[in-house]
Every structure is written in structure tokens, then in C-alpha cells.
Write a protein that holds these residues in place. Structure first.
Motif, PDB file in Angstrom:
ATOM      1  N   SER A 113      27.165  19.934  57.588  1.00 37.36           N
ATOM      2  CA  SER A 113      26.801  19.842  56.177  1.00 37.36           C
ATOM      3  C   SER A 113      28.054  20.060  55.343  1.00 37.36           C
ATOM      4  O   SER A 113      28.745  21.063  55.518  1.00 37.36           O
ATOM      5  N   ILE A 114      28.343  19.138  54.443  1.00 33.08           N
ATOM      6  CA  ILE A 114      29.505  19.257  53.564  1.00 33.08           C
ATOM      7  C   ILE A 114      28.985  19.379  52.137  1.00 33.08           C
ATOM      8  O   ILE A 114      28.213  18.533  51.676  1.00 33.08           O
ATOM      9  N   SER A 115      29.393  20.447  51.449  1.00 36.23           N
ATOM     10  CA  SER A 115      28.876  20.734  50.109  1.00 36.23           C
ATOM     11  C   SER A 115      30.016  21.102  49.175  1.00 36.23           C
ATOM     12  O   SER A 115      30.993  21.715  49.590  1.00 36.23           O
ATOM     13  N   GLY A 116      29.843  20.770  47.904  1.00 37.35           N
ATOM     14  CA  GLY A 116      30.804  21.157  46.878  1.00 37.35           C
ATOM     15  C   GLY A 116      30.539  22.571  46.389  1.00 37.35           C
ATOM     16  O   GLY A 116      29.453  23.123  46.583  1.00 37.35           O
ATOM     17  N   ARG A 117      31.536  23.147  45.724  1.00 34.38           N
ATOM     18  CA  ARG A 117      31.416  24.512  45.183  1.00 34.38           C
ATOM     19  C   ARG A 117      30.151  24.638  44.328  1.00 34.38           C
ATOM     20  O   ARG A 117      29.838  23.773  43.526  1.00 34.38           O
ATOM     21  N   GLY A 118      29.421  25.717  44.563  1.00 35.73           N
ATOM     22  CA  GLY A 118      28.222  25.995  43.783  1.00 35.73           C
ATOM     23  C   GLY A 118      26.954  25.341  44.287  1.00 35.73           C
ATOM     24  O   GLY A 118      25.884  25.549  43.714  1.00 35.73           O
ATOM     25  N   VAL A 119      27.050  24.556  45.349  1.00 37.34           N
ATOM     26  CA  VAL A 119      25.847  23.943  45.911  1.00 37.34           C
ATOM     27  C   VAL A 119      25.114  24.978  46.753  1.00 37.34           C
ATOM     28  O   VAL A 119      25.702  25.636  47.610  1.00 37.34           O
TER      29      VAL A 119
ATOM     30  N   TYR B 113      22.614  28.464  65.147  1.00 39.13           N
ATOM     31  CA  TYR B 113      23.917  29.109  65.332  1.00 39.13           C
ATOM     32  C   TYR B 113      24.840  28.413  64.345  1.00 39.13           C
ATOM     33  O   TYR B 113      25.062  27.210  64.451  1.00 39.13           O
ATOM     34  N   ILE B 114      25.347  29.148  63.347  1.00 42.36           N
ATOM     35  CA  ILE B 114      25.954  28.546  62.164  1.00 42.36           C
ATOM     36  C   ILE B 114      27.358  29.110  61.932  1.00 42.36           C
ATOM     37  O   ILE B 114      27.568  30.324  62.027  1.00 42.36           O
ATOM     38  N   THR B 115      28.294  28.237  61.575  1.00 45.25           N
ATOM     39  CA  THR B 115      29.623  28.685  61.175  1.00 45.25           C
ATOM     40  C   THR B 115      30.159  27.749  60.092  1.00 45.25           C
ATOM     41  O   THR B 115      29.661  26.645  59.915  1.00 45.25           O
ATOM     42  N   CYS B 116      31.143  28.216  59.369  1.00 42.56           N
ATOM     43  CA  CYS B 116      31.813  27.411  58.344  1.00 42.56           C
ATOM     44  C   CYS B 116      33.201  27.073  58.870  1.00 42.56           C
ATOM     45  O   CYS B 116      34.033  27.960  59.034  1.00 42.56           O
ATOM     46  N   VAL B 117      33.444  25.798  59.143  1.00 46.54           N
ATOM     47  CA  VAL B 117      34.712  25.393  59.754  1.00 46.54           C
ATOM     48  C   VAL B 117      35.786  25.050  58.736  1.00 46.54           C
ATOM     49  O   VAL B 117      36.965  24.980  59.075  1.00 46.54           O
ATOM     50  N   SER B 118      35.375  24.835  57.470  1.00 45.54           N
ATOM     51  CA  SER B 118      36.349  24.541  56.426  1.00 45.54           C
ATOM     52  C   SER B 118      35.814  25.060  55.103  1.00 45.54           C
ATOM     53  O   SER B 118      34.665  24.807  54.739  1.00 45.54           O
ATOM     54  N   GLY B 119      36.647  25.822  54.382  1.00 45.29           N
ATOM     55  CA  GLY B 119      36.200  26.417  53.127  1.00 45.29           C
ATOM     56  C   GLY B 119      35.453  27.716  53.371  1.00 45.29           C
ATOM     57  O   GLY B 119      35.718  28.426  54.347  1.00 45.29           O
ATOM     58  N   ALA B 120      34.492  28.013  52.479  1.00 49.00           N
ATOM     59  CA  ALA B 120      33.766  29.281  52.561  1.00 49.00           C
ATOM     60  C   ALA B 120      32.362  29.118  51.999  1.00 49.00           C
ATOM     61  O   ALA B 120      32.156  28.362  51.043  1.00 49.00           O
ATOM     62  N   VAL B 121      31.419  29.855  52.588  1.00 52.49           N
ATOM     63  CA  VAL B 121      30.042  29.888  52.086  1.00 52.49           C
ATOM     64  C   VAL B 121      29.536  31.324  52.107  1.00 52.49           C
ATOM     65  O   VAL B 121      30.003  32.165  52.881  1.00 52.49           O
ATOM     66  N   LEU B 122      28.595  31.589  51.232  1.00 45.25           N
ATOM     67  CA  LEU B 122      27.795  32.807  51.310  1.00 45.25           C
ATOM     68  C   LEU B 122      26.552  32.392  52.081  1.00 45.25           C
ATOM     69  O   LEU B 122      25.731  31.619  51.588  1.00 45.25           O
ATOM     70  N   ASP B 123      26.432  32.859  53.317  1.00 45.48           N
ATOM     71  CA  ASP B 123      25.330  32.484  54.200  1.00 45.48           C
ATOM     72  C   ASP B 123      24.240  33.536  54.087  1.00 45.48           C
ATOM     73  O   ASP B 123      24.523  34.735  54.167  1.00 45.48           O
TER      74      ASP B 123
ATOM     75  N   GLY C 276      14.315  32.332  57.655  1.00 46.79           N
ATOM     76  CA  GLY C 276      14.770  31.361  56.681  1.00 46.79           C
ATOM     77  C   GLY C 276      16.282  31.391  56.573  1.00 46.79           C
ATOM     78  O   GLY C 276      16.917  32.431  56.774  1.00 46.79           O
ATOM     79  N   HIS C 277      16.862  30.235  56.234  1.00 47.88           N
ATOM     80  CA  HIS C 277      18.316  30.138  56.122  1.00 47.88           C
ATOM     81  C   HIS C 277      18.699  29.375  54.853  1.00 47.88           C
ATOM     82  O   HIS C 277      18.081  28.378  54.495  1.00 47.88           O
ATOM     83  N   ALA C 278      19.722  29.886  54.178  1.00 43.52           N
ATOM     84  CA  ALA C 278      20.282  29.227  52.999  1.00 43.52           C
ATOM     85  C   ALA C 278      21.765  29.552  52.931  1.00 43.52           C
ATOM     86  O   ALA C 278      22.243  30.491  53.588  1.00 43.52           O
ATOM     87  N   PHE C 279      22.490  28.777  52.141  1.00 39.29           N
ATOM     88  CA  PHE C 279      23.878  29.143  51.868  1.00 39.29           C
ATOM     89  C   PHE C 279      24.292  28.575  50.525  1.00 39.29           C
ATOM     90  O   PHE C 279      23.671  27.652  50.000  1.00 39.29           O
ATOM     91  N   CYS C 280      25.356  29.156  49.981  1.00 36.30           N
ATOM     92  CA  CYS C 280      25.978  28.664  48.760  1.00 36.30           C
ATOM     93  C   CYS C 280      27.445  28.396  49.063  1.00 36.30           C
ATOM     94  O   CYS C 280      28.152  29.288  49.567  1.00 36.30           O
ATOM     95  N   ALA C 281      27.905  27.188  48.757  1.00 33.42           N
ATOM     96  CA  ALA C 281      29.309  26.841  48.964  1.00 33.42           C
ATOM     97  C   ALA C 281      30.170  27.574  47.937  1.00 33.42           C
ATOM     98  O   ALA C 281      29.924  27.499  46.738  1.00 33.42           O
ATOM     99  N   LEU C 282      31.163  28.277  48.412  1.00 38.85           N
ATOM    100  CA  LEU C 282      32.069  29.044  47.551  1.00 38.85           C
ATOM    101  C   LEU C 282      33.358  28.293  47.257  1.00 38.85           C
ATOM    102  O   LEU C 282      34.136  28.722  46.411  1.00 38.85           O
TER     103      LEU C 282
END
Length: 193
Positions: free
Chosen positions: A51-57, A73-83, A118-124
Motif C-alpha cells: 500500500s502506497i499512501s501520501g502524507r495524511g492518508v 504481518y505489517i511493516t513500512c519499507v519506505s517513509g513512516a506510518v502511525l500503525d 482491527g488495523h489502520a494506519f496514517c501515513a506520516l
């Protein structure tokens, strides 16, 4: 690789082993034997997603009916998210609670979620790339959503303008999902934690 439980039963934080040198970095971000020893069972990989998301998504809150359920099983490979992990399992001692973990391309942490959470994240960052390993294939008929802005959950999302897909923005509250009978029942999988 170090795996430790989060405060919600069935959620785990994974710290991979880093092997760095001048040319770059090598990570052991998943090892089946270590994972099974820590969590008490293997992770059956059925599908992987990016999943690729812009800041604030904000993406989510998503969960899958039990059965079939879907461990993630989730990781952020580029950038940062609040998971964000949200306990939406009826009867769980932590029902309605959430826990947030920063996943980024510096700490390289991963999160494992049992089916029913449940799972959510916000792109930082602009952008942020999240990789999911899933224990079952995507089935749109079994996927459920809960509104990530539900005031009863009161998730502490980052400041600034936030954006969501129409599907996530129009998702029901926890109370509405409960009333509709679409929330899973809690089945303890990790006694003694």
C-alpha cells in the motif's frame, strides 16, 4: 529478531535484526521458527500486499470476518506510518482499546495482528509504503470496516489535514458495527499473557 506482545492480546511488535555495512543494510524481518516460538503457532502466508499512501492518508480500520479471519504481518519499507491496532472482538477484556506504533524505514519494526483485530494506519511521510503479509487471501465479502474517526475510539491521529477513501470515511462506528452484528467474538489464543 525480537518479538514482544503489545498490550492487546494477539498483537505483537517485531524488531528485526539489522546487518549493516558501508554498501547498505540487510534485514531479517521475518523468520518462521522464531515467529512460531514467540506467538505459539506458525504464520501461514497466503497473500502479500503493498500500500502506497501520501502524507495524511488514513487507511482502515479494516478487519476480516471470523471465520475465515486473517492474521497480518505489517511493516513500512519506505517513509513512516502511525500503525494502529484496534481491539474490536466482542468479549475481549480490551474491547474498544487501541494501541499505536510508529513503523518506519529507520526503526524497521513490524507488527503482527491476530485475526479479529482491527488495523489502520496514517501515513506520516510523502509517500509511505506499507507491506502486508496475510494468512488468507483477500475476500471482499468477508472484509469489514469501522470508521477510524469514531469518537468512541478516540484514536490520537496526527495533527494536520487527514484524508480517507470514501469507503473508510463512510464506515460505521463501533456501536453501529456491533448493532449490525459484524464484529467478531473474542477467542483467547494466548492464555497467560
Amino acid at each position: 529478531m525480537e518479538i514482544r506482545p503489545l498490550t492487546i492480546d494477539g498483537a505483537w511488535l517485531v524488531t528485526p535484526r539489522h546487518h549493516g555495512d558501508d554498501p547498505g543494510l540487510f534485514l531479517e524481518w521475518y523468520q518462521a521458527e522464531t515467529f512460531a516460538a514467540a506467538v505459539g503457532r506458525p504464520f501461514p502466508l497466503a497473500q502479500s500486499n503493498i500500500s502506497i499512501s501520501g502524507r495524511g492518508v488514513v487507511r482502515g480500520i479494516h478487519l476480516v470476518d471470523l471465520p475465515p479471519g486473517q492474521d497480518k504481518y505489517i511493516t513500512c519499507v519506505s517513509g513512516a506510518v502511525l500503525d494502529v491496532v484496534v481491539d474490536l472482538r466482542l468479549g475481549s477484556p480490551t474491547f474498544g482499546r487501541w494501541e499505536a506504533v510508529r513503523l518506519d524505514d529507520a526503526n524497521r519494526h513490524a507488527v503482527h495482528l491476530d485475526a479479529g483485530l482491527g488495523h489502520a494506519f496514517c501515513a506520516l511521510t510523502e509517500p509511505a509504503t506499507v507491506v502486508y503479509l496475510c494468512s488468507s487471501p483477500y475476500d471482499p465479502a468477508a472484509e469489514r470496516t469501522v470508521n477510524p474517526m469514531d469518537p468512541d475510539l478516540a484514536i490520537d491521529w496526527p495533527e494536520g489535514p487527514l484524508r480517507m477513501s470514501p469507503r473508510d470515511a463512510g464506515a460505521p462506528s463501533v456501536a453501529q458495527a456491533r448493532q449490525a452484528g459484524v464484529l467478531p467474538a473474542y477467542v483467547p489464543r494466548h492464555p497467560g499473557r
